[in-house]
Motif scaffolding. Sequence first.
Motif: not given
Length: 388
Positions: A15-16, A23-24, A28-30
């Motif tokens: 699912d795109e 991924l966003q 943000v977590a990184i």
Amino acid sequence: MASDSQQKKVPLLRDERFWKVNLQILAVAIVVAVLALLVHNLSQNMQRSGISFGFDFLENAASFGISDLPIPYSPANPYWQALLVGIINSIRIMITGVILTTLVGVTAGIVSFSENWLVRQISKVYVEIVRNTPLLLQLFFWYFAVFFSLPQVENKIELFGLIYLSKRRIAIPWPANTVEVWFSLGLVVALFIGAIFLWRSRTRKMVQLGTSGQKELLGLGIIIVSAIALIVFGLNWQFPQSPTPSAMVGGLHLSIEFSALLCGLVFYTGAFIAEIVRGGIQSVAKGQWEAARSLGLKPSLVMQLVVFPQALRAIIPALNSQYLNLAKNSSLAVAIGFPDIYSVSITTFNQTGRPVEVFLLIMAFYLLISLAISLVMNFFNTLVQLQD
């Protein structure tokens, strides 16, 4: 209904929308993890050095002098007041620099299309020499080769009894600080804004309706004459005087460090603005030039009424970047000893041992200045863009 049922059947990993959202979140977590690691390392290092984070040191006496004072200050005053002097000095150089560099850059960009060969070549040589030379080198040139080479105050240079040039100060006429002068300045600003709207109205009528624009031109003439009269007679100019060979009183006194920094920033940034103006004018379609000439407009009116207003749409976004560069490049003042915010901050953290807090203050100052410049330029950009 059929399409909804097909979407529900798509596996989650294919699912795109799932990947876009996650991924966003991962990005943000990184970023948060990296920032947390840096803050943890900073906290550990400060604890090992016996330093605690805080801004209480701003209330301690600064104990160092500042050469260029826009407000009263002495070494007995606290650090926050010393930083305030640096902030005001930075804002002085930025505002003056933006105004003068706009005049220099726009003039150099427009005259590069002059039919006069000598004027075109002067503009070209100026742009090529200044744009391809490091700003720091130019600042040293203005400081050491120009202003520091001026004579001592006893042998100062006098220009028409209005301007005095010496190694100590540059003295120029300046308005008095009175209520009447501020009222006159407000009227000048109001006339300037009115002239802009009248000029735009004249341009629209001449280009779209084919009218002569004589009424608007007469109105512009009255506004210009009124503004000049207010500037000459309403500002209560204070002229510098030299009662003794070693003294200068009255007017505005500029240090040679301020003058050198201002000249360096103005002529350096003006060269880039000249190229932006030249590119913006060239971006106007040739058909617009030919259509304006076919109406019988003089070359100056072609540029004023047709070409330059359209070129502004390409010029203003790029001007924003140059103004931001000028604001940030003003920090090079430390190289020639002008006490801007960066120079004062360097002395502050050397004395207090609080580099983290001081650099946070510097970053916050330049961030606010950059946001303010972008806000103003975005406003002007919306004024010149085509309206649907």
